[in-house]
Design a protein around this motif. Structure first.
Motif, PDB file in Angstrom:
ATOM      1  N   PHE A 176       0.874  -1.185   0.000  1.00 29.07           N
ATOM      2  CA  PHE A 176       0.000   0.000   0.000  1.00 29.07           C
ATOM      3  C   PHE A 176       0.910   1.234   0.000  1.00 29.07           C
ATOM      4  O   PHE A 176       1.264   1.777   1.040  1.00 29.07           O
ATOM      5  N   HIS A 177       1.298   1.626  -1.200  1.00 31.06           N
ATOM      6  CA  HIS A 177       2.246   2.735  -1.334  1.00 31.06           C
ATOM      7  C   HIS A 177       1.628   4.055  -0.891  1.00 31.06           C
ATOM      8  O   HIS A 177       0.410   4.250  -0.953  1.00 31.06           O
ATOM      9  N   GLU A 178       2.505   4.955  -0.468  1.00 33.69           N
ATOM     10  CA  GLU A 178       2.065   6.324  -0.248  1.00 33.69           C
ATOM     11  C   GLU A 178       1.733   6.950  -1.602  1.00 33.69           C
ATOM     12  O   GLU A 178       1.916   6.332  -2.656  1.00 33.69           O
ATOM     13  N   ALA A 179       1.232   8.181  -1.578  1.00 35.07           N
ATOM     14  CA  ALA A 179       0.844   8.849  -2.819  1.00 35.07           C
ATOM     15  C   ALA A 179       0.761  10.344  -2.563  1.00 35.07           C
ATOM     16  O   ALA A 179       0.848  10.804  -1.425  1.00 35.07           O
ATOM     17  N   ALA A 180       0.575  11.094  -3.623  1.00 35.74           N
ATOM     18  CA  ALA A 180       0.528  12.545  -3.519  1.00 35.74           C
ATOM     19  C   ALA A 180      -0.876  13.030  -3.199  1.00 35.74           C
ATOM     20  O   ALA A 180      -1.865  12.537  -3.753  1.00 35.74           O
ATOM     21  N   ASP A 181      -0.938  13.989  -2.318  1.00 28.81           N
ATOM     22  CA  ASP A 181      -2.192  14.671  -1.996  1.00 28.81           C
ATOM     23  C   ASP A 181      -2.371  15.773  -3.038  1.00 28.81           C
ATOM     24  O   ASP A 181      -2.006  16.921  -2.818  1.00 28.81           O
ATOM     25  N   THR A 182      -2.942  15.415  -4.167  1.00 25.95           N
ATOM     26  CA  THR A 182      -2.989  16.340  -5.298  1.00 25.95           C
ATOM     27  C   THR A 182      -4.012  17.465  -5.122  1.00 25.95           C
ATOM     28  O   THR A 182      -4.050  18.390  -5.936  1.00 25.95           O
ATOM     29  N   ALA A 183      -4.812  17.402  -4.074  1.00 24.57           N
ATOM     30  CA  ALA A 183      -5.670  18.543  -3.766  1.00 24.57           C
ATOM     31  C   ALA A 183      -4.836  19.712  -3.238  1.00 24.57           C
ATOM     32  O   ALA A 183      -5.279  20.863  -3.275  1.00 24.57           O
ATOM     33  N   ARG A 184      -3.638  19.390  -2.743  1.00 28.04           N
ATOM     34  CA  ARG A 184      -2.756  20.422  -2.180  1.00 28.04           C
ATOM     35  C   ARG A 184      -1.402  20.493  -2.872  1.00 28.04           C
ATOM     36  O   ARG A 184      -0.746  21.528  -2.836  1.00 28.04           O
ATOM     37  N   PHE A 185      -0.985  19.408  -3.503  1.00 31.06           N
ATOM     38  CA  PHE A 185       0.275  19.394  -4.251  1.00 31.06           C
ATOM     39  C   PHE A 185      -0.037  19.384  -5.738  1.00 31.06           C
ATOM     40  O   PHE A 185      -0.438  18.366  -6.299  1.00 31.06           O
ATOM     41  N   PHE A 186       0.154  20.525  -6.351  1.00 31.75           N
ATOM     42  CA  PHE A 186      -0.044  20.683  -7.787  1.00 31.75           C
ATOM     43  C   PHE A 186       0.844  21.834  -8.231  1.00 31.75           C
ATOM     44  O   PHE A 186       1.320  22.636  -7.411  1.00 31.75           O
ATOM     45  N   ASN A 255       4.715  21.362   5.665  1.00 35.20           N
ATOM     46  CA  ASN A 255       4.520  20.666   4.398  1.00 35.20           C
ATOM     47  C   ASN A 255       3.496  21.349   3.502  1.00 35.20           C
ATOM     48  O   ASN A 255       3.587  21.252   2.274  1.00 35.20           O
ATOM     49  N   LEU A 256       2.552  22.051   4.074  1.00 31.07           N
ATOM     50  CA  LEU A 256       1.568  22.744   3.251  1.00 31.07           C
ATOM     51  C   LEU A 256       2.194  23.881   2.445  1.00 31.07           C
ATOM     52  O   LEU A 256       1.588  24.355   1.487  1.00 31.07           O
ATOM     53  N   ARG A 257       3.395  24.290   2.821  1.00 37.48           N
ATOM     54  CA  ARG A 257       4.087  25.334   2.066  1.00 37.48           C
ATOM     55  C   ARG A 257       5.102  24.763   1.081  1.00 37.48           C
ATOM     56  O   ARG A 257       5.730  25.501   0.318  1.00 37.48           O
ATOM     57  N   ALA A 258       5.256  23.460   1.074  1.00 39.92           N
ATOM     58  CA  ALA A 258       6.229  22.844   0.169  1.00 39.92           C
ATOM     59  C   ALA A 258       5.897  23.058  -1.312  1.00 39.92           C
ATOM     60  O   ALA A 258       6.814  23.291  -2.116  1.00 39.92           O
ATOM     61  N   PRO A 259       4.625  22.981  -1.741  1.00 38.34           N
ATOM     62  CA  PRO A 259       4.362  23.203  -3.174  1.00 38.34           C
ATOM     63  C   PRO A 259       4.866  24.560  -3.673  1.00 38.34           C
ATOM     64  O   PRO A 259       5.372  24.658  -4.795  1.00 38.34           O
ATOM     65  N   GLN A 260       4.752  25.575  -2.838  1.00 37.81           N
ATOM     66  CA  GLN A 260       5.236  26.892  -3.242  1.00 37.81           C
ATOM     67  C   GLN A 260       6.757  26.905  -3.362  1.00 37.81           C
ATOM     68  O   GLN A 260       7.323  27.544  -4.257  1.00 37.81           O
ATOM     69  N   MET A 261       7.437  26.172  -2.460  1.00 37.03           N
ATOM     70  CA  MET A 261       8.896  26.105  -2.532  1.00 37.03           C
ATOM     71  C   MET A 261       9.337  25.361  -3.788  1.00 37.03           C
ATOM     72  O   MET A 261      10.303  25.753  -4.444  1.00 37.03           O
ATOM     73  N   ILE A 286       7.643   9.600   0.555  1.00 40.43           N
ATOM     74  CA  ILE A 286       6.606  10.557   0.178  1.00 40.43           C
ATOM     75  C   ILE A 286       7.131  11.727  -0.642  1.00 40.43           C
ATOM     76  O   ILE A 286       6.420  12.277  -1.490  1.00 40.43           O
ATOM     77  N   ARG A 287       8.391  12.151  -0.420  1.00 37.65           N
ATOM     78  CA  ARG A 287       8.875  13.349  -1.101  1.00 37.65           C
ATOM     79  C   ARG A 287       8.917  13.185  -2.619  1.00 37.65           C
ATOM     80  O   ARG A 287       8.749  14.168  -3.356  1.00 37.65           O
ATOM     81  N   VAL A 288       9.149  11.985  -3.108  1.00 40.46           N
ATOM     82  CA  VAL A 288       9.150  11.770  -4.561  1.00 40.46           C
ATOM     83  C   VAL A 288       7.758  12.039  -5.125  1.00 40.46           C
ATOM     84  O   VAL A 288       7.602  12.775  -6.110  1.00 40.46           O
ATOM     85  N   PHE A 289       6.738  11.465  -4.504  1.00 39.99           N
ATOM     86  CA  PHE A 289       5.368  11.693  -4.970  1.00 39.99           C
ATOM     87  C   PHE A 289       5.018  13.181  -4.947  1.00 39.99           C
ATOM     88  O   PHE A 289       4.400  13.707  -5.877  1.00 39.99           O
ATOM     89  N   GLU A 290       5.404  13.855  -3.868  1.00 37.95           N
ATOM     90  CA  GLU A 290       5.014  15.250  -3.703  1.00 37.95           C
ATOM     91  C   GLU A 290       5.742  16.169  -4.681  1.00 37.95           C
ATOM     92  O   GLU A 290       5.131  17.082  -5.253  1.00 37.95           O
ATOM     93  N   ALA A 291       7.035  15.952  -4.869  1.00 44.18           N
ATOM     94  CA  ALA A 291       7.787  16.794  -5.801  1.00 44.18           C
ATOM     95  C   ALA A 291       7.232  16.653  -7.220  1.00 44.18           C
ATOM     96  O   ALA A 291       7.028  17.653  -7.935  1.00 44.18           O
ATOM     97  N   LEU A 292       6.975  15.426  -7.638  1.00 44.37           N
ATOM     98  CA  LEU A 292       6.439  15.212  -8.981  1.00 44.37           C
ATOM     99  C   LEU A 292       5.045  15.808  -9.119  1.00 44.37           C
ATOM    100  O   LEU A 292       4.705  16.387 -10.154  1.00 44.37           O
ATOM    101  N   ALA A 293       4.226  15.673  -8.082  1.00 43.85           N
ATOM    102  CA  ALA A 293       2.875  16.230  -8.135  1.00 43.85           C
ATOM    103  C   ALA A 293       2.896  17.746  -8.224  1.00 43.85           C
ATOM    104  O   ALA A 293       1.998  18.362  -8.822  1.00 43.85           O
ATOM    105  N   ALA A 294       3.924  18.367  -7.635  1.00 44.56           N
ATOM    106  CA  ALA A 294       4.047  19.822  -7.678  1.00 44.56           C
ATOM    107  C   ALA A 294       4.652  20.310  -8.988  1.00 44.56           C
ATOM    108  O   ALA A 294       4.833  21.516  -9.185  1.00 44.56           O
TER     109      ALA A 294
END
Length: 372
Positions: A176-186, A255-261, A286-294
Motif C-alpha cells: 500500500f504505497h504512499e501517494a501525492a495529496d494532489t488537492a494540495r500538491f499541484f 509541508n503545506l508550504r512545500a508546493p510553493q517552494m 513521500i517526497r518523490v510523490f510530492e515533488a512530482l505532483a508539484a
C-alpha cells in the motif's frame, strides 16, 4: 460492512508534520476517504513528540500549524486522547460503532494493545499501517506490537510487506504505497529564486554520506548556482558543512508550504536514506510523490524503482555519483525545455497512478476483502 465505511484512524499526529512525514500521506488519504463519502475520525495523542518539537520552533508555531491545518483540511475530524489510565474508556466509546480501525506504526504499543483488546466485543476490523523502515532496521520495535491480532498489514513497499509476511508471519498483507495529496500538491506559478532545493531532515546519520556526495559536494562545485535546504534536526557540524558549500539553510518548512517552494525552484533533489537504496529498494518515500505532483523536475541519488511505480529517465533522473549529479544539474539548469518535459512526465504519472484518491479506492477494496 456496507458501501459507506466507518473508519477510525490512529496516527502520531495529524496537526504537526515536524519530522513527521507520515502525516503528509495520512492527511491526504483521510481527506479522500471523506470525499468518497466514508465516515472518518482521526485520533492523535495530546502533546505528542512532533507537536512538542513544533512548538519549540517559536512561540506561535503550534498555533499557526493548527490554523493552517484547519484551513487546508476542513473536513477532517481530529480528536485527541491522553495516553494514561483514561485511554481504555476513551477508546471503548470512540470505537463503539467503528467498522475499520487503522493504526499507524508510530503509535505507543500500550495504546495499540488497548485498542486491539476491544476487537472481540466491538467487532471492528483492524489494520496495521507501516510507512517507515523500522521493520527492516529495528524489527524488535515493531514486534512489540501484537501483530497477530490485526486483520492485516498495509505496507508502503513490497520489501516491507514481505518482512511482515515472511519474517513476522502475518497472514494477510498488502503493498500500500504512499501517494501525492494532489488537492494540495499541484504546479503553482512563482518566480524562480532558487536553482536547486532539497527538502528533508538530517536525521540520525541515516544518509550523511549520501548528502555529502549528492548535495554538498555538487553545491560546492556549482557555486554560481543557488542551492537551498529545508528541514530539521541538523546538528551544528551539518549546518557548517552546508554553509561552507554555499548552501542556504532555511530551516523547518511546513509541508503545506512545500508546493510553493517547489514552484520557486528550478530543480528538486531526492536523496533517500541508505536503507531505501539497498534493502528496501522500491520504496520511494513521500517526497518523490510530492515533488512530482508539484511539477518539479526531480533528480535523484541512486534508488531502484523495483516495483515499476514510475518511468525512470522520463519521470525523474537518477545519477550514480557526485560527478553525475553535477553533470545532470548543469545540463538541466541550462535547458528549460528538458526541465519542462521532465516535470510534465512526472506529473502525468502521478495523476494517472499515484494520488491519494487512488489509494483511498485501494483501501476500500482491501476492507471489502476482509469480509471474505
Amino acid at each position: 460492512m456496507t458501501g459507506r465505511l466507518r473508519f477510525r484512524i490512529f496516527a502520531h499526529s495529524w496537526i504537526s508534520d515536524w519530522n513527521h512525514g507520515n502525516a503528509h500521506f495520512l492527511r491526504g488519504l483521510a481527506s479522500e476517504l471523506v470525499k468518497q463519502e466514508h465516515e472518518v475520525r482521526c485520533y492523535e495523542e495530546c502533546d505528542g513528540w512532533s507537536m512538542k518539537n513544533l512548538a519549540a520552533e517559536g512561540s506561535d508555531a503550534a498555533a499557526q500549524a493548527l490554523l493552517a491545518f484547519r484551513s487546508a483540511f476542513p473536513t477532517l475530524d481530529v480528536r485527541f486522547y491522553n495516553n494514561d489510565e483514561s485511554f481504555a474508556g476513551f477508546a471503548a466509546q470512540a470505537l463503539s460503532d467503528a467498522e475499520v480501525v487503522i493504526i499507524h506504526e508510530w503509535n505507543a504499543p500500550a495504546v495499540v494493545a488497548q485498542i486491539l483488546a476491544l476487537k472481540p466485543a466491538l467487532g471492528f476490523r483492524a489494520l496495521f499501517h507501516d510507512t517507515h523502515h523500522r521493520a527492516y532496521t529495528n524489527p524488535g520495535e515493531i514486534l512489540r506490537m501484537p501483530l497477530q491480532e490485526f486483520d492485516g498489514v498495509l505496507a508502503f513497499g513490497d520489501a516491507i510487506r514481505r518482512i511482515y509476511s515472511e519474517g513476522f508471519g502475518v497472514e494477510k498483507t498488502w503493498t500500500f504505497h504512499e501517494a501525492a495529496d494532489t488537492a494540495r500538491f499541484f504546479p503553482k506559478n512563482a518566480e524562480k529564486d532558487t536553482d536547486v532545493v532539497w527538502i528533508g531532515n538530517w536525521g540520525d546519520e541515516e544518509r550523511t554520506r549520501e548528502l555529502e556526495e549528492f548535495l554538498i559536494s555538487p553545491a560546492s562545485a556549482m557555486r554560481e548556482h543557488k542551492f537551498a535546504v529545508h528541514g530539521v534536526r541538523y546538528p551544528h557540524d551539518a549546518l557548517e558543512r552546508l554553509s561552507h558549500s554555499g548552501i542556504e539553510f532555511r530551516g523547518y518548512l511546513p509541508n503545506l508550504r512545500a508546493p510553493q517552494m517547489y514552484a520557486r525552484s528550478k530543480i528538486s533533489l531526492h536523496v533517500p536514506r541508505r536503507f531505501y537504496a539497498n534493502g528496501l529498494s522500491g520504496v520511494p518515500t513521500i517526497r518523490v510523490f510530492e515533488a512530482l505532483a508539484a511539477g518539479s523536475p526531480l533528480v535523484c541519488a541512486p534508488w531502484n524503482d523495483s516495483e515499476g511505480l514510475f518511468r525512470p529517465g522520463e519521470d525523474y533522473l537518477c545519477v550514480p555519483d557526485s560527478q553525475g549529479m553535477i553533470a545532470e544539474l548543469t545540463h538541466l539548469l541550462h535547458d528549460d525545455h528538458a526541465r519542462q518535459q521532465l516535470a510534465a512526465n512526472g506529473l502525468e504519472s502521478i495523476r494517472r497512478r499515484h494520488t491519494c484518491a487512488h489509494r483511498a479506492e485501494q483501501l476500500v477494496e482491501i476492507c471489502h476483502e476482509l469480509e471474505n
